[in-house]
Design a protein around this motif. Structure first.
Motif, PDB file in Angstrom:
ATOM      1  N   TRP A  12       0.847  -1.193   0.000  1.00 45.00           N
ATOM      2  CA  TRP A  12       0.000   0.000   0.000  1.00 45.00           C
ATOM      3  C   TRP A  12       0.882   1.242   0.000  1.00 45.00           C
ATOM      4  N   LYS A  13       0.426   2.299  -0.644  1.00 45.48           N
ATOM      5  CA  LYS A  13       1.208   3.531  -0.728  1.00 45.48           C
ATOM      6  C   LYS A  13       0.293   4.730  -0.483  1.00 45.48           C
ATOM      7  N   ALA A  14       0.668   5.550   0.491  1.00 47.93           N
ATOM      8  CA  ALA A  14      -0.124   6.743   0.818  1.00 47.93           C
ATOM      9  C   ALA A  14       0.248   7.897  -0.097  1.00 47.93           C
ATOM     10  N   SER A  15      -0.756   8.723  -0.370  1.00 46.10           N
ATOM     11  CA  SER A  15      -0.517   9.938  -1.141  1.00 46.10           C
ATOM     12  C   SER A  15      -0.133  11.042  -0.171  1.00 46.10           C
ATOM     13  N   GLU A  16      -0.486  12.260  -0.497  1.00 42.46           N
ATOM     14  CA  GLU A  16      -0.123  13.422   0.327  1.00 42.46           C
ATOM     15  C   GLU A  16      -0.396  13.150   1.809  1.00 42.46           C
ATOM     16  N   ASN A  17       0.290  13.897   2.655  1.00 44.76           N
ATOM     17  CA  ASN A  17       0.124  13.791   4.100  1.00 44.76           C
ATOM     18  C   ASN A  17       0.334  12.368   4.602  1.00 44.76           C
ATOM     19  N   GLN A  18       1.433  11.784   4.191  1.00 43.12           N
ATOM     20  CA  GLN A  18       1.754  10.422   4.606  1.00 43.12           C
ATOM     21  C   GLN A  18       1.900  10.367   6.116  1.00 43.12           C
ATOM     22  N   GLY A  19       1.578   9.243   6.680  1.00 45.26           N
ATOM     23  CA  GLY A  19       1.684   9.052   8.118  1.00 45.26           C
ATOM     24  C   GLY A  19       0.331   8.980   8.803  1.00 45.26           C
ATOM     25  N   GLY A  20      -0.733   9.348   8.117  1.00 45.25           N
ATOM     26  CA  GLY A  20      -2.068   9.268   8.707  1.00 45.25           C
ATOM     27  C   GLY A  20      -2.585   7.852   8.800  1.00 45.25           C
ATOM     28  N   PHE A  21      -2.121   6.999   7.864  1.00 45.23           N
ATOM     29  CA  PHE A  21      -2.552   5.599   7.869  1.00 45.23           C
ATOM     30  C   PHE A  21      -1.563   4.777   8.674  1.00 45.23           C
ATOM     31  N   LYS A  22      -2.101   3.926   9.557  1.00 47.06           N
ATOM     32  CA  LYS A  22      -1.284   3.046  10.391  1.00 47.06           C
ATOM     33  C   LYS A  22      -2.017   1.733  10.574  1.00 47.06           C
ATOM     34  N   VAL A  23      -1.272   0.720  11.000  1.00 43.30           N
ATOM     35  CA  VAL A  23      -1.885  -0.547  11.380  1.00 43.30           C
ATOM     36  C   VAL A  23      -1.919  -0.586  12.900  1.00 43.30           C
ATOM     37  N   THR A  29      -5.884   1.956  10.144  1.00 41.61           N
ATOM     38  CA  THR A  29      -6.562   3.092  10.769  1.00 41.61           C
ATOM     39  C   THR A  29      -6.110   4.383  10.100  1.00 41.61           C
ATOM     40  N   PHE A  30      -6.897   5.435  10.308  1.00 37.52           N
ATOM     41  CA  PHE A  30      -6.537   6.738   9.770  1.00 37.52           C
ATOM     42  C   PHE A  30      -6.759   7.797  10.833  1.00 37.52           C
ATOM     43  N   ASP A  31      -5.772   8.694  10.948  1.00 36.72           N
ATOM     44  CA  ASP A  31      -5.864   9.844  11.840  1.00 36.72           C
ATOM     45  C   ASP A  31      -4.904  10.891  11.297  1.00 36.72           C
ATOM     46  N   GLY A  32      -5.431  11.907  10.618  1.00 38.23           N
ATOM     47  CA  GLY A  32      -4.561  12.934  10.061  1.00 38.23           C
ATOM     48  C   GLY A  32      -5.250  13.756   9.001  1.00 38.23           C
ATOM     49  N   LYS A  33      -4.424  14.543   8.282  1.00 38.76           N
ATOM     50  CA  LYS A  33      -4.930  15.362   7.187  1.00 38.76           C
ATOM     51  C   LYS A  33      -5.242  14.466   5.992  1.00 38.76           C
ATOM     52  N   ARG A  34      -6.029  15.001   5.057  1.00 39.65           N
ATOM     53  CA  ARG A  34      -6.475  14.222   3.894  1.00 39.65           C
ATOM     54  C   ARG A  34      -5.336  13.430   3.267  1.00 39.65           C
ATOM     55  N   SER A  35      -5.651  12.160   2.999  1.00 36.41           N
ATOM     56  CA  SER A  35      -4.709  11.281   2.321  1.00 36.41           C
ATOM     57  C   SER A  35      -5.490  10.104   1.753  1.00 36.41           C
ATOM     58  N   HIS A  36      -4.904   9.437   0.796  1.00 34.76           N
ATOM     59  CA  HIS A  36      -5.483   8.232   0.224  1.00 34.76           C
ATOM     60  C   HIS A  36      -4.413   7.148   0.242  1.00 34.76           C
ATOM     61  N   LEU A  37      -4.824   5.951   0.589  1.00 29.80           N
ATOM     62  CA  LEU A  37      -3.917   4.811   0.671  1.00 29.80           C
ATOM     63  C   LEU A  37      -4.251   3.881  -0.488  1.00 29.80           C
TER      64      LEU A  37
END
Length: 178
Positions: A12-23, A29-37
């Motif tokens: 999986w690869k996150a777009s802008e604002n990487q770091g919002g997606f975590k396991v 899970t997601f917690d952060g500014k807009r991003s797509h995984l």
């Protein structure tokens, strides 16, 4: 065929604002500014046409998210190719925009205006594409059955919203969406 190993974001690869997606505890899970995984892994070279995609989903109150299909990786902004299945049970909108589309909507094509599932409770979201037919189920209840016409009306804001092929993406809409 699992696209997620339950431990890492490998494939999986996150777009802008990487770091919002975590396991966390075996879930993405997601917690952060807009991003797509985006799924960019080896299964079918991340290129799907006809498929059945299933995800167990849990939303927190006022969350806004989505699952895209027939899309492709892009560095920023909202995916401009493919379709979004809305994930928003109680989200109200922001910045003057009132969000009426609820979980299970084929965003902007076949919208649900009543929540069929609840926040803070796990539910299963299943999307199947066979030829020109898209079906969406929530906990096995068919909520959308869309057959793309020969010449669909395409919103100029979303010119890539036609059945074709591509990968999947998970949406982290905004900092308030968990």
């Amino acid at each position: 065929i699992p696209l997620f190993d339950g431990k890492t974001l490998d494939g999986w690869k996150a777009s802008e604002n990487q770091g919002g997606f975590k396991v966390v505890d075996g879930a993405i899970t997601f917690d952060g500014k807009r991003s797509h995984l985006f799924y960019v892994g080896p299964v079918r070279n991340a290129d799907f046409k006809n498929f059945e995609f299933s995800a167990d989903v849990l939303t927190r109150p006022f969350a806004n998210s989505g699952i895209y299909f027939h899309t492709r990786y892009q560095e920023k902004d909202w995916p401009n190719q493919g379709f979004e299945v809305q994930v928003a049970n109680t989200h109200l909108g922001a910045g003057g925009y009132v969000e009426m589309k609820k979980t299970g909507s084929l965003y902007g094509i076949r919208n649900l205006y009543k929540s069929m599932v609840k926040d803070n409770e796990w539910f299963t979201l299943r999307v199947s594409v066979r030829g020109k037919r898209i079906q969406i189920r929530l906990n096995d209840l068919l909520v959308v059955d869309y057959l793309e016409p020969e010449n669909p009306v395409v919103d100029p804001s979303y010119p890539g919203r036609r059945l074709s092929r591509g990968t999947f993406a998970l949406q982290g809409h905004d900092p308030e969406s968990k």
